[in-house]
Design an enzyme around this catalytic site. Structure first.
Site, mmCIF file in Angstrom:
data_model
loop_
_atom_site.group_PDB
_atom_site.id
_atom_site.type_symbol
_atom_site.label_atom_id
_atom_site.label_comp_id
_atom_site.label_asym_id
_atom_site.label_seq_id
_atom_site.Cartn_x
_atom_site.Cartn_y
_atom_site.Cartn_z
ATOM 1 N N ARG A 46 0.819 -1.214 0.000
ATOM 2 C CA ARG A 46 0.000 0.000 0.000
ATOM 3 C C ARG A 46 0.851 1.262 0.000
ATOM 4 O O ARG A 46 0.514 2.234 -0.675
ATOM 5 C CB ARG A 46 -0.956 -0.026 1.190
ATOM 6 C CG ARG A 46 -1.968 -1.152 1.059
ATOM 7 C CD ARG A 46 -3.004 -1.110 2.146
ATOM 8 N NE ARG A 46 -3.946 -2.215 1.984
ATOM 9 C CZ ARG A 46 -5.029 -2.378 2.713
ATOM 10 N NH1 ARG A 46 -5.332 -1.495 3.656
ATOM 11 N NH2 ARG A 46 -5.827 -3.407 2.509
ATOM 12 N N ASP A 165 -16.385 7.374 8.858
ATOM 13 C CA ASP A 165 -15.217 6.539 8.575
ATOM 14 C C ASP A 165 -13.969 7.382 8.750
ATOM 15 O O ASP A 165 -14.002 8.612 8.617
ATOM 16 C CB ASP A 165 -15.269 5.970 7.158
ATOM 17 C CG ASP A 165 -14.402 4.723 7.011
ATOM 18 O OD1 ASP A 165 -14.936 3.602 7.127
ATOM 19 O OD2 ASP A 165 -13.177 4.875 6.808
#
Length: 302
Positions: A46, A165
């Site tokens: 990532r 979130d």
């Protein structure tokens, strides 16, 4: 030039132990999420994508960027690390419980106030809160249209879903409410027809959620380890597959904060691999990964 064998990473593309420890500590300090060696390859992949986007030559340089107090990279770093696995009506037993048990009892008990508040505390790209909106709308329509009790019309009820979130990128996707046809392939024809509009032309492979669903939901960025500028009490809090990323003390802290924001009788729904230790929790078990804040004085339960 240094020769690199097949499947061997160049030195500048190596994530050293020191850099990995720094990244793990920064993630923990920023979010409470615990990373260990099992996540090292995931972190590498990532952050490798992120360094390429920024054209940064090495993880060493990327860590220096993160250490710079004046940089704006931290939100992008957190977005890159956090996991966002979701889907419509994922772990369907929760939505079945809401439809079959929670909604009928709630409509009867709160007919006077006509208020319903739900929090999707890790909403990712929006599939969870939209699934909640569909479930609430359809169940309320079904029971209120029977007219057996003086519970009013659906339009008279004050229903709101808060969807939050940590990842600001996935929140933008959620707010737009546009998905691929593949995202809804397993939904019933009835749900597809009523709650999604098929795109045309260049967007023929996409669908957009019904504006009625969007009208129920407020999307906000929120770090569960920070302050919670939210108003309760909530009737339902759904925080699924999140606790598993935290250490035990942080889990206890979060569960206690959820408890304080729920009304008596309110529900906390966790993920399939999560649970609450009976001797350590004030919640009562109501179903598979469904927990209820106790109701005192023998009031009705679901």
């Amino acid at each position: 030039m240094i020769a690199v064998k097949k499947n061997q990473r160049a030195p500048e593309h190596t994530l050293t132990d020191k850099e990995f420890r720094f990244i793990c500590q920064l993630v923990y300090d920023s979010t409470g999420i615990v990373l260990d060696d099992r996540k090292r390859e995931m972190v590498y992949r990532r952050l490798m994508r992120r360094t390429r986007e920024l054209r940064i030559p090495s993880f060493k340089d990327y860590c220096l960027l993160l250490k710079n107090e004046d940089n704006q990279e931290l939100p992008n770093f957190i977005n890159a690390i956090t996991t966002n696995l979701t889907g419509f009506f994922r772990e369907s037993h929760h939505f079945d419980f809401l439809k079959d048990q929670f909604i009928p009892a709630h409509l009867a008990k709160y007919a006077a106030t006509k208020r319903l508040r739900v929090w999707s505390a890790a909403c990712s790209t929006g599939e969870e809160p939209y699934s909640l909106a569909i479930t609430l709308k359809q169940a309320m329509d079904s029971f209120l249209n029977q007219g057996k009790l003086n519970q009013g019309k659906v339009s008279q009820w004050d229903v709101k879903i808060l969807a939050t979130d940590l990842d600001s990128t996935v929140l933008e996707t959620a707010k737009v409410g546009t998905y691929s046809q593949d995202n809804i392939k397993d939904l019933s024809k009835e749900i597809k027809h009523k709650w999604f509009k098929k795109g045309s032309g260049d967007n023929s492979d996409k669908v957009k959620v019904n504006p009625q669903l969007k009208g129920l939901i407020t999307f906000k960025q929120l770090n569960l380890m920070g302050s919670w500028p939210v108003q309760g009490p909530f009737d339902v809090i759904m925080c699924r597959n999140v606790l598993i990323y935290f250490d035990r003390n942080t889990q206890h802290e979060l569960v206690d904060r959820f408890y304080q924001l729920l009304r008596p009788g309110g529900l906390l729904m966790l993920g399939h691999s999560e649970s609450l230790m009976k001797e350590e929790s004030a919640f009562e078990v109501k179903g598979r990964t469904i927990f209820q804040k106790p109701i005192h004085r023998c009031q009705q339960t679901y």
